[in-house]
Design a protein around this motif. Structure first.
Motif, PDB file in Angstrom:
ATOM      1  N   PRO A  32       1.206  15.618  -3.171  1.00  0.00           N
ATOM      2  CA  PRO A  32       2.368  14.851  -3.625  1.00  0.00           C
ATOM      3  C   PRO A  32       2.502  13.528  -2.864  1.00  0.00           C
ATOM      4  CG  PRO A  32       3.057  16.620  -2.163  1.00  0.00           C
ATOM      5  CD  PRO A  32       1.570  16.772  -2.358  1.00  0.00           C
ATOM      6  N   GLY A  33       2.858  12.477  -3.578  1.00  0.00           N
ATOM      7  CA  GLY A  33       3.149  11.200  -2.922  1.00  0.00           C
ATOM      8  C   GLY A  33       4.475  11.275  -2.196  1.00  0.00           C
ATOM      9  N   GLN A  34       4.663  10.346  -1.269  1.00  0.00           N
ATOM     10  CA  GLN A  34       5.893  10.350  -0.481  1.00  0.00           C
ATOM     11  C   GLN A  34       6.570   8.986  -0.563  1.00  0.00           C
ATOM     12  OE1 GLN A  34       6.898  13.079   1.120  1.00  0.00           O
ATOM     13  NE2 GLN A  34       5.045  14.266   0.671  1.00  0.00           N
ATOM     14  N   ALA A  35       7.871   8.983  -0.275  1.00  0.00           N
ATOM     15  CA  ALA A  35       8.592   7.713  -0.177  1.00  0.00           C
ATOM     16  C   ALA A  35       8.464   7.226   1.265  1.00  0.00           C
ATOM     17  CB  ALA A  35      10.062   7.906  -0.558  1.00  0.00           C
ATOM     18  N   LEU A  85       0.823  -1.216   0.000  1.00  0.00           N
ATOM     19  CA  LEU A  85       0.000   0.000   0.000  1.00  0.00           C
ATOM     20  C   LEU A  85       0.853   1.260   0.000  1.00  0.00           C
ATOM     21  CD1 LEU A  85      -2.678  -0.771   2.774  1.00  0.00           C
ATOM     22  CD2 LEU A  85      -3.098  -0.618   0.331  1.00  0.00           C
ATOM     23  N   LEU A  86       1.998   1.184   0.699  1.00  0.00           N
ATOM     24  CA  LEU A  86       2.816   2.383   0.911  1.00  0.00           C
ATOM     25  C   LEU A  86       3.928   2.532  -0.128  1.00  0.00           C
ATOM     26  CD1 LEU A  86       3.141   2.262   4.810  1.00  0.00           C
ATOM     27  CD2 LEU A  86       1.833   3.902   3.479  1.00  0.00           C
ATOM     28  N   ARG A  87       3.923   1.679  -1.149  1.00  0.00           N
ATOM     29  CA  ARG A  87       4.932   1.793  -2.202  1.00  0.00           C
ATOM     30  C   ARG A  87       4.960   3.215  -2.751  1.00  0.00           C
ATOM     31  NH1 ARG A  87       3.800  -1.558  -7.099  1.00  0.00           N
ATOM     32  NH2 ARG A  87       1.687  -1.304  -6.261  1.00  0.00           N
ATOM     33  N   GLU A  88       6.154   3.655  -3.133  1.00  0.00           N
ATOM     34  CA  GLU A  88       6.239   5.026  -3.637  1.00  0.00           C
ATOM     35  C   GLU A  88       5.539   5.164  -4.991  1.00  0.00           C
ATOM     36  OE1 GLU A  88      10.160   6.556  -3.870  1.00  0.00           O
ATOM     37  OE2 GLU A  88       9.484   8.597  -4.306  1.00  0.00           O
ATOM     38  N   ASN A  89       5.784   4.186  -5.873  1.00  0.00           N
ATOM     39  CA  ASN A  89       5.179   4.249  -7.203  1.00  0.00           C
ATOM     40  C   ASN A  89       4.093   3.190  -7.344  1.00  0.00           C
ATOM     41  OD1 ASN A  89       6.871   6.323  -8.252  1.00  0.00           O
ATOM     42  ND2 ASN A  89       8.515   4.790  -8.329  1.00  0.00           N
ATOM     43  N   GLY A  90       2.852   3.666  -7.486  1.00  0.00           N
ATOM     44  CA  GLY A  90       1.762   2.722  -7.696  1.00  0.00           C
ATOM     45  C   GLY A  90       1.130   2.213  -6.430  1.00  0.00           C
ATOM     46  N   GLY A  91       1.620   2.666  -5.259  1.00  0.00           N
ATOM     47  CA  GLY A  91       0.976   2.273  -4.012  1.00  0.00           C
ATOM     48  C   GLY A  91      -0.376   2.958  -3.879  1.00  0.00           C
ATOM     49  N   LEU A  92      -1.284   2.305  -3.185  1.00  0.00           N
ATOM     50  CA  LEU A  92      -2.639   2.858  -3.070  1.00  0.00           C
ATOM     51  C   LEU A  92      -2.631   4.213  -2.365  1.00  0.00           C
ATOM     52  CD1 LEU A  92      -5.644   2.277  -3.598  1.00  0.00           C
ATOM     53  CD2 LEU A  92      -5.763   1.309  -1.304  1.00  0.00           C
ATOM     54  N   VAL A  93      -1.808   4.356  -1.325  1.00  0.00           N
ATOM     55  CA  VAL A  93      -1.791   5.593  -0.550  1.00  0.00           C
ATOM     56  C   VAL A  93      -1.336   6.760  -1.417  1.00  0.00           C
ATOM     57  CG1 VAL A  93      -0.694   6.780   1.377  1.00  0.00           C
ATOM     58  CG2 VAL A  93      -1.470   4.406   1.639  1.00  0.00           C
ATOM     59  N   ASN A  94      -0.212   6.590  -2.117  1.00  0.00           N
ATOM     60  CA  ASN A  94       0.266   7.679  -2.964  1.00  0.00           C
ATOM     61  C   ASN A  94      -0.687   7.959  -4.121  1.00  0.00           C
ATOM     62  OD1 ASN A  94       2.442   8.376  -1.484  1.00  0.00           O
ATOM     63  ND2 ASN A  94       3.960   7.345  -2.778  1.00  0.00           N
ATOM     64  N   SER A  95      -1.293   6.906  -4.658  1.00  0.00           N
ATOM     65  CA  SER A  95      -2.239   7.120  -5.756  1.00  0.00           C
ATOM     66  C   SER A  95      -3.430   7.933  -5.278  1.00  0.00           C
ATOM     67  CB  SER A  95      -2.726   5.773  -6.303  1.00  0.00           C
ATOM     68  OG  SER A  95      -1.625   5.008  -6.721  1.00  0.00           O
TER      69      SER A  95
END
Lengths: 299, 363
Positions: B219-222, B201-211
């Motif tokens: 902005p999404g976070q790492a 879920l917390l992946r930087e690219n393609g994670g649900l939270v960042n999406s």
């Protein structure tokens, strides 16, 4: 431990409250505002989203799992992730190990803790309080304190990398003794005394009079020890040194941090296999866990 | 046997005994029972009235009300039966729990290493050397600080979320059971499994939270790769996993608050927040303190989330004392690992003592 003690007393308090409460309370009930339901539903959605996302993701092909932004519903349904659990990994073996360890731990606790719990609750003997203090005193000892000497012990017993080594340290838990003792205290002494008058031996009283009355407590203890064993991680991680002895959490964790840590499809499917049986068991048996909690609300 | 059976208890005594197990406040029973009052220790109870709830509840009353009965005819058979019933548990317990607790303390004063595992007694006593080594180790100081952060962030967050949900559940009248089960779900799941899911879920690219964040223009976070964000991210996940336990406990306690009192405050013009802050919260104080301690004990042992989601990184920013202990065990430094685990144990004991102190200070 808290999850357990709470519901028991809760039932009582709930009932008390019901009895004490005159009709005036119904007005207050009518006043439960609609926005509160909206907030609760939203909160519940946030809580279950990870589970929903887990299940949805587990049937997406790996290529779709890497897509940015992610698809909400799977475009191409597939069971290949689950198949990989069998072909790339030996998940049936891990599942069996987990089940055996959990059932062994559960059975041990139910047998040993009810026996000692009865002795501590209803029998007179010297040293009773010392025993109780000794057992309950270890309730707050963290597992990380005992695992190093335990490993030395199992090494010398020749038990390292065996399933019994995963069961033995947890099959006599202080929590179960506490739970069973508290429950057995509420069984009327007259029953036991009457059996004594009838000439029943002390052990017979335990097995044929007391134990049959312990059903609810044994069910609660069984569910909780099964769950905690199924989810247990540190000790199985330490003592299982070859793959054929891994339990589900150990296999999943080691796979997740290894070189395959981006094999999302397999990892998520693995998480489903670990989580879903437990959720199902919980949903079926939740009354034993939240006994009494259920009796206050709807019905 | 039947000619000399012990006298029946008075009905009064008995009803008290029967309730002992249930009358207590939810959590406190666990915290108080390990310490029976000293006077209870030499109080042989009559067989008939032997239900004997907690020692405290009954101590003085039993002493005055019932004379000591030393010549109970079933006393001997009871003692025999008690030990027959106790021995299986105690054998396993002493070998696999009590023994290792002491052995761990002993090992922490020796230079035992993995190579000594087969001859654990053939090691040298090194006094406090492991402990001084730990305190001088920069990594240990870092993991100790991280553990403190887990505690200081995790406990208040868990308690606040749990209390908010409990207050909501307490007001809800329909679908109450459904909500309660739903909020409790994460508690029964394997931490390893949900950590795998949250890592995804917390992946930087393609994670649900960042999406989700990007969908609303943020902005999404790492989350797991940033030294400042990783630890708080793990705490949020742990709060999600743990709060349900405290919700159940708080809900039980909330239902003991008499409606008369809150209604009286309401008729005095106190608003909802004032009623909660000045009436309900003070009444829940013992429960909250108890909750803080058991939640705190959990966060002090933080390990699995970091193991699966960050492997202790980035740059050891999520490594905890438990993790350090596991690492040292892996390196073969058994003595050092034991010492680290005992420092953690000490912290847990101190936290528990603090609870008792705080409970007493206002009672």
């Amino acid at each position: 431990m808290a999850t357990l003690t709470a519901p028991t007393s809760h039932e009582e308090q709930g009932n008390k409250k019901k009895g004490r409460r005159p009709g005036g309370r119904d007005d207050a009930r009518l006043r439960t505002p609609a926005w509160l339901y909206a907030v609760m539903v939203a909160g519940l959605f946030l809580v279950v989203v990870p589970f929903l996302w887990m299940i949805v993701s587990s049937v997406k092909p790996n290529s779709e799992l890497r897509q940015v932004p992610p698809t909400l519903l799977p475009h191409a349904l597939t069971l290949s992730n689950y198949e990989a659990l069998f072909t790339d990994l030996d998940f049936p073996r891990f599942f069996l190990n987990s089940a055996l360890v959990s059932l062994g731990t559960m059975a041990g606790n139910m047998v040993f803790c009810s026996m000692l719990g009865y002795a501590l609750a209803k029998l007179e003997f010297r040293g009773r309080n010392v025993l109780f203090a000794l057992v309950v005193g270890t309730l707050m000892v963290p597992g990380v304190v005992t695992f190093v000497p335990l490993f030395v012990l199992t090494t010398n017993l020749g038990l390292t990398n065996t399933l019994p080594a995963m069961i033995l340290p947890f099959m006599a838990g202080p929590f179960g003794v506490f739970l069973m003792r508290q429950y057995i205290l509420s069984i009327p002494d007259e029953l036991i005394q009457a059996a004594r008058v009838d000439g029943a031996g002390e052990l017979r009283i335990f097995f044929s009079v007391v134990l049959p009355l312990c059903g609810p407590a044994l069910a609660t203890l069984g569910v909780l020890t099964f769950l905690s064993s199924w989810n247990n991680f540190l000790w199985p991680l330490v003592v299982a040194t070859s793959e054929d002895k891994y339990t589900l959490p150990v296999a999943l964790a080691l796979y997740a941090v290894g070189q395959n840590s981006t094999d999302y499809g397999l990892l998520i499917a693995g998480a489903v296999v670990v989580v879903l049986p437990v959720l199902a068991v919980f949903l079926v048996l939740q009354r034993h866990i939240m006994q009494g909690v259920a009796s206050t609300g709807i019905k | 046997m039947s000619s000399t059976h012990a006298p029946r208890p008075t009905s009064n005594d008995n009803s008290n005994d029967g309730n002992d197990g249930k009358d207590k406040t939810p959590g406190r029973s666990g915290a108080t029972s390990p310490h029976p009052s000293p006077e209870a220790l030499d109080l042989p109870r009559a067989t008939g009235a032997g239900g004997t709830g907690t020692a405290e509840a009954q101590g003085s009353k039993g002493r005055q009300g019932r004379p000591r009965r030393r010549h109970d005819p079933t006393a001997r058979s009871q003692t025999v039966a008690a030990w027959v019933l106790a021995v299986p548990f105690m054998a396993v317990f002493l070998v696999f729990t009590a023994g290792p607790v002491l052995a761990s303390l002993g090992m922490s004063f020796t230079d035992i290493r993995s190579t000594d595992a087969r001859h654990p007694l053939a090691v040298s006593f090194v006094g406090l050397e492991n402990y001084t080594r730990l305190l001088g180790d920069e990594l240990f100081r870092k993991v100790a600080l991280n553990t403190l952060l887990y505690l200081l962030l995790g406990v208040p967050l868990t308690l606040v979320v749990a209390m908010a949900v409990a207050v909501g559940l307490n007001r809800v009248t329909r679908f109450k059971g459904f909500f309660r089960v739903g909020f409790y779900l994460p508690v029964v799941t394997s931490i390893v499994a949900v950590s795998v899911v949250w890592k995804f879920l917390l992946r930087e690219n393609g994670g649900l939270v960042n999406s989700a964040l990007e969908a609303v223009g943020l902005p999404g976070q790492a989350w797991l790769d940033d030294t400042h964000l990783a630890l708080p991210s793990l705490v949020v996940m742990a709060v999600w996993r743990n709060f349900g336990t405290m919700t159940v406990i708080f809900l039980a306690a909330l239902q003991t608050v008499p409606t008369e009192i809150t209604e009286a405050a309401e008729s005095d013009g106190a608003g909802a927040w004032a009623r909660f802050r000045h009436v309900t919260l003070p009444m829940l104080r013992p429960t909250i303190l108890f909750g803080a301690v058991i939640t705190g004990i959990g966060y002090l042992q933080f390990f699995e989330e970091a193991f699966v989601m960050t492997s202790g990184g980035p740059l050891d920013s999520t490594r905890s004392i438990s993790y350090y202990t596991y690492d040292q065990f892996g390196f073969g430094n058994y003595g050092l690992a034991a010492a680290a685990s005992y420092l953690l144990f000490l912290a847990i004991v101190l936290l528990t003592l603090l609870q008792f102190r705080l409970l007493r200070s206002k009672d």
